[in-house]
Scaffold this motif. Structure first.
Motif, PDB file in Angstrom:
ATOM      1  N   GLU A 121      41.509  32.049  44.332  1.00  0.00           N
ATOM      2  CA  GLU A 121      41.024  32.968  45.370  1.00  0.00           C
ATOM      3  C   GLU A 121      39.745  32.374  45.951  1.00  0.00           C
ATOM      4  O   GLU A 121      38.666  32.535  45.389  1.00  0.00           O
ATOM      5  CB  GLU A 121      40.750  34.355  44.778  1.00  0.00           C
ATOM      6  CG  GLU A 121      41.935  34.998  44.073  1.00  0.00           C
ATOM      7  CD  GLU A 121      42.990  35.540  45.019  1.00  0.00           C
ATOM      8  OE1 GLU A 121      42.763  35.569  46.242  1.00  0.00           O
ATOM      9  OE2 GLU A 121      44.063  35.928  44.516  1.00  0.00           O
ATOM     10  N   ARG A 144      43.605  33.160  49.529  1.00  0.00           N
ATOM     11  CA  ARG A 144      44.456  32.999  48.335  1.00  0.00           C
ATOM     12  C   ARG A 144      45.350  31.779  48.535  1.00  0.00           C
ATOM     13  O   ARG A 144      46.074  31.687  49.517  1.00  0.00           O
ATOM     14  CB  ARG A 144      45.322  34.216  48.091  1.00  0.00           C
ATOM     15  CG  ARG A 144      46.308  33.996  46.916  1.00  0.00           C
ATOM     16  CD  ARG A 144      47.081  35.230  46.574  1.00  0.00           C
ATOM     17  NE  ARG A 144      46.148  36.212  46.044  1.00  0.00           N
ATOM     18  CZ  ARG A 144      46.454  37.492  45.823  1.00  0.00           C
ATOM     19  NH1 ARG A 144      47.657  37.945  46.094  1.00  0.00           N
ATOM     20  NH2 ARG A 144      45.541  38.319  45.338  1.00  0.00           N
ATOM     21  N   SER A 193      46.309  40.284  53.827  1.00  0.00           N
ATOM     22  CA  SER A 193      46.676  41.680  53.582  1.00  0.00           C
ATOM     23  C   SER A 193      46.047  42.123  52.269  1.00  0.00           C
ATOM     24  O   SER A 193      45.433  41.327  51.550  1.00  0.00           O
ATOM     25  CB  SER A 193      48.201  41.821  53.496  1.00  0.00           C
ATOM     26  OG  SER A 193      48.682  41.193  52.320  1.00  0.00           O
ATOM     27  N   GLU A 194      46.224  43.384  51.952  1.00  0.00           N
ATOM     28  CA  GLU A 194      45.695  43.924  50.701  1.00  0.00           C
ATOM     29  C   GLU A 194      46.287  43.180  49.507  1.00  0.00           C
ATOM     30  O   GLU A 194      45.590  42.882  48.540  1.00  0.00           O
ATOM     31  CB  GLU A 194      46.034  45.412  50.621  1.00  0.00           C
ATOM     32  CG  GLU A 194      45.580  46.067  49.340  1.00  0.00           C
ATOM     33  CD  GLU A 194      46.013  47.528  49.249  1.00  0.00           C
ATOM     34  OE1 GLU A 194      45.966  48.062  48.140  1.00  0.00           O
ATOM     35  OE2 GLU A 194      46.399  48.111  50.287  1.00  0.00           O
ATOM     36  N   HIS A 195      47.578  42.847  49.599  1.00  0.00           N
ATOM     37  CA  HIS A 195      48.262  42.199  48.473  1.00  0.00           C
ATOM     38  C   HIS A 195      48.125  40.680  48.499  1.00  0.00           C
ATOM     39  O   HIS A 195      48.229  40.028  47.466  1.00  0.00           O
ATOM     40  CB  HIS A 195      49.734  42.597  48.453  1.00  0.00           C
ATOM     41  CG  HIS A 195      49.933  44.073  48.290  1.00  0.00           C
ATOM     42  ND1 HIS A 195      49.637  44.731  47.126  1.00  0.00           N
ATOM     43  CD2 HIS A 195      50.356  45.010  49.170  1.00  0.00           C
ATOM     44  CE1 HIS A 195      49.874  46.035  47.280  1.00  0.00           C
ATOM     45  NE2 HIS A 195      50.322  46.222  48.513  1.00  0.00           N
ATOM     46  N   LYS A 196      47.918  40.107  49.676  1.00  0.00           N
ATOM     47  CA  LYS A 196      47.745  38.652  49.813  1.00  0.00           C
ATOM     48  C   LYS A 196      46.566  38.397  50.744  1.00  0.00           C
ATOM     49  O   LYS A 196      46.735  38.190  51.941  1.00  0.00           O
ATOM     50  CB  LYS A 196      49.031  38.004  50.322  1.00  0.00           C
ATOM     51  CG  LYS A 196      50.133  38.116  49.273  1.00  0.00           C
ATOM     52  CD  LYS A 196      51.298  37.236  49.552  1.00  0.00           C
ATOM     53  CE  LYS A 196      52.314  37.402  48.411  1.00  0.00           C
ATOM     54  NZ  LYS A 196      53.528  36.685  48.646  1.00  0.00           N
ATOM     55  N   PRO A 197      45.367  38.410  50.172  1.00  0.00           N
ATOM     56  CA  PRO A 197      44.169  38.302  51.008  1.00  0.00           C
ATOM     57  C   PRO A 197      43.912  36.890  51.516  1.00  0.00           C
ATOM     58  O   PRO A 197      44.378  35.907  50.933  1.00  0.00           O
ATOM     59  CB  PRO A 197      43.049  38.737  50.056  1.00  0.00           C
ATOM     60  CG  PRO A 197      43.566  38.375  48.698  1.00  0.00           C
ATOM     61  CD  PRO A 197      45.056  38.605  48.767  1.00  0.00           C
TER      62      PRO A 197
END
Length: 156
Positions: free
Chosen positions: A130, A112, A105-109
């Protein structure tokens, strides 16, 4: 010499034993360590805690921590590493929780991964790496390598 063989030599020389707490790698770190002959000298046990329920039941990760930070967080990685020490006789424990992919997601790409490294009687170190959207297999392999490097550094 493979990373796992280097870890075996360093831990054996230091008289240390190891436990793992794995989510996104599903036991691959434990598998890499136990692939080396003689690993029983240093490897105590591995916890594969893929689900949040398993993280709570096997490692004592708090529901509040999961709710506040999510499974892929340094807070959860810390509690996983500490829980692995509590639930074992090991001197060192490494934990991993991340998003191997595909997706994210945008917050948890994707790519990660949060790591924890706990030492009995010492402080617990956490960090986030990352790796990027390398693909599921590559993220998992990079996670195993990084976890082994953390353990080698702690044992050396």
């Amino acid at each position: 010499m493979s990373r796992a063989a280097s870890l075996l030599a360093a831990a054996r020389a230091a008289g240390l034993t190891i436990a793992t707490a794995e989510s996104c790698t599903g036991g691959l770190i434990s598998g890499a360590i136990t692939e080396v002959a003689g690993s029983s000298d240093i490897f105590d046990r591995g916890f594969v805690t893929y689900s949040n329920a398993a993280k709570q039941a096997m490692l004592g990760v708090r529901a509040e921590t999961l709710a506040e930070h999510g499974a892929v967080s340094e807070a959860v990685a810390l509690e996983m590493a500490v829980g692995a020490l509590i639930g074992s006789t090991a001197d060192l424990a490494v934990s991993v929780t991340g998003i191997a992919g595909p997706g994210g997601s945008e917050h948890k790409p994707e790519g990660r991964v949060c790591f924890g490294l706990a030492r009995r009687g010492g402080e617990t170190h956490v960090e986030t790496v990352e790796f990027g959207a390398l693909g599921r297999g590559a993220v998992r392999a990079a996670t195993v390598d990084h976890a082994l490097d953390l353990l080698i550094g702690a044992a050396g």
